[in-house]
Design an enzyme around this catalytic site. Structure first.
Site, PDB file in Angstrom:
ATOM      1  N   THR A  21       6.037   5.320   0.786  1.00  0.00           N
ATOM      2  CA  THR A  21       6.582   5.765   1.972  1.00  0.00           C
ATOM      3  C   THR A  21       7.776   6.557   1.530  1.00  0.00           C
ATOM      4  OG1 THR A  21       7.924   3.499   2.130  1.00  0.00           O
ATOM      5  CG2 THR A  21       5.774   3.791   3.065  1.00  0.00           C
ATOM      6  N   ASP A  22       8.283   7.182   2.404  1.00  0.00           N
ATOM      7  CA  ASP A  22       9.726   8.092   2.293  1.00  0.00           C
ATOM      8  C   ASP A  22      10.857   7.165   3.167  1.00  0.00           C
ATOM      9  OD1 ASP A  22       9.391   8.510   5.101  1.00  0.00           O
ATOM     10  OD2 ASP A  22       8.631  10.526   4.933  1.00  0.00           O
ATOM     11  N   GLN A  23      12.199   7.779   3.080  1.00  0.00           N
ATOM     12  CA  GLN A  23      13.217   7.098   3.658  1.00  0.00           C
ATOM     13  C   GLN A  23      12.889   7.000   5.180  1.00  0.00           C
ATOM     14  OE1 GLN A  23      16.552   9.600   2.950  1.00  0.00           O
ATOM     15  NE2 GLN A  23      18.175   7.968   3.875  1.00  0.00           N
TER      16      GLN A  23
END
Length: 142
Positions: A21-23
């Site tokens: 996942t990203d931020q």
């Protein structure tokens, strides 16, 4: 909302890891292409061969083009289903189609394609062995 299963699709389930996942908490977009690779690798296994065996026979399948249409985000700990089909089989090329769905509700998250050509071990265009073509043709008949 769920879409009907792609006819004859190979299905493989992966769980979204935190590192995927990203931020924003969404699966990073590049991971979908990795999932496409997992999908076609597992499809070949279902058909009774592997990338290793294909390469041992002197055939390479480089990616010429990759497309992905992102529709909804996948998130940490989701289980996603990668559906893979053989979309086209030409004399010197092939195209796979993919759908990525959330397993819990069947919602379509992304869809895409990859186009490949057949090369020999020296990197020259080649025709694949007949046995490999037959495996691929069987996949579209499922």
């Amino acid at each position: 909302m769920s879409e009907p299963d792609a006819k004859g699709a190979s299905r493989f389930v992966v769980r979204v890891r935190y590192a995927d996942t990203d931020q924003m908490g969404f699966v990073y977009y590049g991971n979908y292409l990795r999932w496409f690779e997992i999908g076609r690798t597992e499809m070949l296994r279902e058909l009774g061969t592997s990338y290793r065996e294909v390469e041992a026979a002197g055939i390479r399948l480089p990616v010429l083009e990759a497309r992905c249409r992102y529709l909804r985000p996948a998130r940490y700990d989701d289980r996603v289903v990668i559906e893979t089909t053989l979309a086209e089989l030409g004399r010197a090329s092939l195209r796979f189609g993919y759908r990525v769905l959330r397993e819990a509700d069947g919602e379509l998250l992304a869809r895409g394609t990859t186009a490949h050509c057949f090369l020999d071990a020296r990197g020259r265009p080649a025709r694949p062995p007949g046995s490999f073509l037959e495996l691929l043709r069987r996949s579209s008949a499922r």
